[in-house]
Write a protein that holds these residues in place. Structure first.
Motif, PDB file in Angstrom:
ATOM      1  N   VAL A  22      43.306  43.614  41.857  1.00 48.95           N
ATOM      2  CA  VAL A  22      44.277  42.887  41.037  1.00 48.95           C
ATOM      3  C   VAL A  22      45.534  42.546  41.831  1.00 48.95           C
ATOM      4  O   VAL A  22      46.156  41.520  41.594  1.00 48.95           O
ATOM      5  CB  VAL A  22      44.613  43.642  39.725  1.00 48.95           C
ATOM      6  N   LYS A  23      45.888  43.376  42.783  1.00 51.93           N
ATOM      7  CA  LYS A  23      47.065  43.077  43.626  1.00 51.93           C
ATOM      8  C   LYS A  23      46.814  41.847  44.482  1.00 51.93           C
ATOM      9  O   LYS A  23      47.653  40.952  44.570  1.00 51.93           O
ATOM     10  CB  LYS A  23      47.409  44.270  44.511  1.00 51.93           C
ATOM     11  N   ALA A  24      45.644  41.776  45.118  1.00 49.41           N
ATOM     12  CA  ALA A  24      45.320  40.620  45.963  1.00 49.41           C
ATOM     13  C   ALA A  24      45.205  39.352  45.124  1.00 49.41           C
ATOM     14  O   ALA A  24      45.674  38.293  45.530  1.00 49.41           O
ATOM     15  CB  ALA A  24      44.025  40.872  46.730  1.00 49.41           C
ATOM     16  N   LEU A  25      44.595  39.472  43.946  1.00 48.15           N
ATOM     17  CA  LEU A  25      44.447  38.312  43.076  1.00 48.15           C
ATOM     18  C   LEU A  25      45.807  37.816  42.599  1.00 48.15           C
ATOM     19  O   LEU A  25      46.089  36.614  42.631  1.00 48.15           O
ATOM     20  CB  LEU A  25      43.557  38.655  41.884  1.00 48.15           C
ATOM     21  N   ALA A  26      46.680  38.719  42.176  1.00 48.16           N
ATOM     22  CA  ALA A  26      48.026  38.336  41.729  1.00 48.16           C
ATOM     23  C   ALA A  26      48.794  37.656  42.867  1.00 48.16           C
ATOM     24  O   ALA A  26      49.448  36.635  42.653  1.00 48.16           O
ATOM     25  CB  ALA A  26      48.781  39.559  41.226  1.00 48.16           C
ATOM     26  N   ARG A  27      48.689  38.200  44.056  1.00 44.40           N
ATOM     27  CA  ARG A  27      49.374  37.616  45.210  1.00 44.40           C
ATOM     28  C   ARG A  27      48.850  36.201  45.483  1.00 44.40           C
ATOM     29  O   ARG A  27      49.627  35.279  45.705  1.00 44.40           O
ATOM     30  CB  ARG A  27      49.175  38.522  46.425  1.00 44.40           C
ATOM     31  N   GLN A  28      47.533  36.013  45.433  1.00 42.62           N
ATOM     32  CA  GLN A  28      46.935  34.697  45.684  1.00 42.62           C
ATOM     33  C   GLN A  28      47.374  33.678  44.640  1.00 42.62           C
ATOM     34  O   GLN A  28      47.547  32.502  44.939  1.00 42.62           O
ATOM     35  CB  GLN A  28      45.412  34.821  45.699  1.00 42.62           C
ATOM     36  N   LEU A  29      47.571  34.136  43.384  1.00 45.26           N
ATOM     37  CA  LEU A  29      47.963  33.239  42.298  1.00 45.26           C
ATOM     38  C   LEU A  29      49.473  33.138  42.124  1.00 45.26           C
ATOM     39  O   LEU A  29      49.946  32.503  41.185  1.00 45.26           O
ATOM     40  CB  LEU A  29      47.333  33.718  40.982  1.00 45.26           C
ATOM     41  N   SER A  30      50.231  33.780  43.006  1.00 48.65           N
ATOM     42  CA  SER A  30      51.696  33.798  42.947  1.00 48.65           C
ATOM     43  C   SER A  30      52.204  34.366  41.616  1.00 48.65           C
ATOM     44  O   SER A  30      53.116  33.819  41.002  1.00 48.65           O
ATOM     45  CB  SER A  30      52.271  32.401  43.174  1.00 48.65           C
ATOM     46  N   ARG A  31      51.597  35.460  41.196  1.00 43.55           N
ATOM     47  CA  ARG A  31      52.003  36.173  39.979  1.00 43.55           C
ATOM     48  C   ARG A  31      52.413  37.581  40.356  1.00 43.55           C
ATOM     49  O   ARG A  31      51.983  38.116  41.374  1.00 43.55           O
ATOM     50  CB  ARG A  31      50.850  36.242  38.968  1.00 43.55           C
ATOM     51  N   ARG A  32      53.259  38.190  39.502  1.00 39.86           N
ATOM     52  CA  ARG A  32      53.668  39.572  39.770  1.00 39.86           C
ATOM     53  C   ARG A  32      52.533  40.552  39.533  1.00 39.86           C
ATOM     54  O   ARG A  32      52.400  41.537  40.245  1.00 39.86           O
ATOM     55  CB  ARG A  32      54.866  39.953  38.899  1.00 39.86           C
ATOM     56  N   SER A  33      51.721  40.292  38.511  1.00 37.92           N
ATOM     57  CA  SER A  33      50.609  41.189  38.217  1.00 37.92           C
ATOM     58  C   SER A  33      49.512  40.457  37.461  1.00 37.92           C
ATOM     59  O   SER A  33      49.745  39.404  36.874  1.00 37.92           O
ATOM     60  CB  SER A  33      51.090  42.389  37.394  1.00 37.92           C
ATOM     61  N   VAL A  34      48.330  41.031  37.507  1.00 38.49           N
ATOM     62  CA  VAL A  34      47.164  40.556  36.769  1.00 38.49           C
ATOM     63  C   VAL A  34      46.443  41.802  36.274  1.00 38.49           C
ATOM     64  O   VAL A  34      46.332  42.786  36.995  1.00 38.49           O
ATOM     65  CB  VAL A  34      46.218  39.736  37.684  1.00 38.49           C
ATOM     66  N   GLN A  35      45.981  41.758  35.025  1.00 38.74           N
ATOM     67  CA  GLN A  35      45.256  42.904  34.487  1.00 38.74           C
ATOM     68  C   GLN A  35      44.120  42.418  33.597  1.00 38.74           C
ATOM     69  O   GLN A  35      44.148  41.307  33.083  1.00 38.74           O
ATOM     70  CB  GLN A  35      46.158  43.873  33.706  1.00 38.74           C
ATOM     71  N   ILE A  36      43.124  43.286  33.421  1.00 36.74           N
ATOM     72  CA  ILE A  36      41.992  42.969  32.547  1.00 36.74           C
ATOM     73  C   ILE A  36      42.479  42.965  31.104  1.00 36.74           C
ATOM     74  O   ILE A  36      43.372  43.726  30.748  1.00 36.74           O
ATOM     75  CB  ILE A  36      40.841  43.972  32.764  1.00 36.74           C
ATOM     76  N   CYS A  37      41.944  42.084  30.290  1.00 30.69           N
ATOM     77  CA  CYS A  37      42.325  41.993  28.874  1.00 30.69           C
ATOM     78  C   CYS A  37      41.646  43.083  28.053  1.00 30.69           C
ATOM     79  O   CYS A  37      40.539  43.515  28.367  1.00 30.69           O
ATOM     80  CB  CYS A  37      41.890  40.650  28.295  1.00 30.69           C
ATOM     81  N   LYS A  38      42.285  43.448  26.966  1.00 32.36           N
ATOM     82  CA  LYS A  38      41.629  44.286  25.973  1.00 32.36           C
ATOM     83  C   LYS A  38      40.517  43.446  25.347  1.00 32.36           C
ATOM     84  O   LYS A  38      40.605  42.208  25.320  1.00 32.36           O
ATOM     85  CB  LYS A  38      42.621  44.725  24.903  1.00 32.36           C
ATOM     86  N   HIS A  59      30.668  38.303  42.241  1.00 30.07           N
ATOM     87  CA  HIS A  59      29.380  38.985  42.372  1.00 30.07           C
ATOM     88  C   HIS A  59      29.408  40.260  41.545  1.00 30.07           C
ATOM     89  O   HIS A  59      30.433  40.947  41.472  1.00 30.07           O
ATOM     90  CB  HIS A  59      29.095  39.320  43.836  1.00 30.07           C
ATOM     91  N   GLY A  60      28.291  40.587  40.932  1.00 29.48           N
ATOM     92  CA  GLY A  60      28.209  41.734  40.042  1.00 29.48           C
ATOM     93  C   GLY A  60      28.459  43.075  40.692  1.00 29.48           C
ATOM     94  O   GLY A  60      28.866  44.020  40.029  1.00 29.48           O
ATOM     95  N   ASP A  61      28.255  43.188  41.989  1.00 32.25           N
ATOM     96  CA  ASP A  61      28.441  44.470  42.660  1.00 32.25           C
ATOM     97  C   ASP A  61      29.830  44.615  43.291  1.00 32.25           C
ATOM     98  O   ASP A  61      30.098  45.571  44.003  1.00 32.25           O
ATOM     99  CB  ASP A  61      27.369  44.682  43.723  1.00 32.25           C
ATOM    100  N   ARG A  62      30.714  43.685  43.018  1.00 37.42           N
ATOM    101  CA  ARG A  62      32.069  43.701  43.586  1.00 37.42           C
ATOM    102  C   ARG A  62      33.092  44.156  42.555  1.00 37.42           C
ATOM    103  O   ARG A  62      32.836  44.145  41.363  1.00 37.42           O
ATOM    104  CB  ARG A  62      32.466  42.303  44.084  1.00 37.42           C
ATOM    105  N   GLU A  63      34.267  44.540  43.028  1.00 36.12           N
ATOM    106  CA  GLU A  63      35.387  44.896  42.164  1.00 36.12           C
ATOM    107  C   GLU A  63      36.561  43.967  42.466  1.00 36.12           C
ATOM    108  O   GLU A  63      36.687  43.458  43.569  1.00 36.12           O
ATOM    109  CB  GLU A  63      35.813  46.346  42.405  1.00 36.12           C
ATOM    110  N   VAL A  64      37.434  43.789  41.482  1.00 38.73           N
ATOM    111  CA  VAL A  64      38.601  42.927  41.636  1.00 38.73           C
ATOM    112  C   VAL A  64      39.758  43.742  42.190  1.00 38.73           C
ATOM    113  O   VAL A  64      40.063  44.818  41.681  1.00 38.73           O
ATOM    114  CB  VAL A  64      39.029  42.333  40.277  1.00 38.73           C
TER     115      VAL A  64
END
Length: 81
Positions: free
Chosen positions: A26-42, A19-24
């Protein structure tokens, strides 16, 4: 609805739909995807992964195959490959 192009700690692309009014969280997303980290791309990296200019990224018809995640009404993360 907004489409964000992100990368995990291994440099794998990830498209996030939310949703446009929400924020990500990144810690929760990385945990859900079983990754150490997730970040926005340049912007130039996002363009290469998606084939679209930043600000006009479509969730469909991307330049490369990549994992997708989306946040539903209950704020839980769901994903697909």
């Amino acid at each position: 609805m907004k489409t964000l192009v992100m990368e995990d700690d291994q440099g794998e692309p990830l498209v996030v739909l939310m949703h446009g009014d929400r924020e990500v969280s990144v810690k929760a997303l990385a945990r859900q995807l079983s990754r150490r980290s997730v970040q926005i791309c340049k912007p130039e990296v996002a363009n290469r992964h998606s084939g679209y200019q930043v600000g006009g990224t479509s969730p469909f018809g991307r330049a490369s195959r990549c994992r997708s995640a989306w946040s539903g009404p209950s704020s839980t993360w769901r994903g697909s490959t």
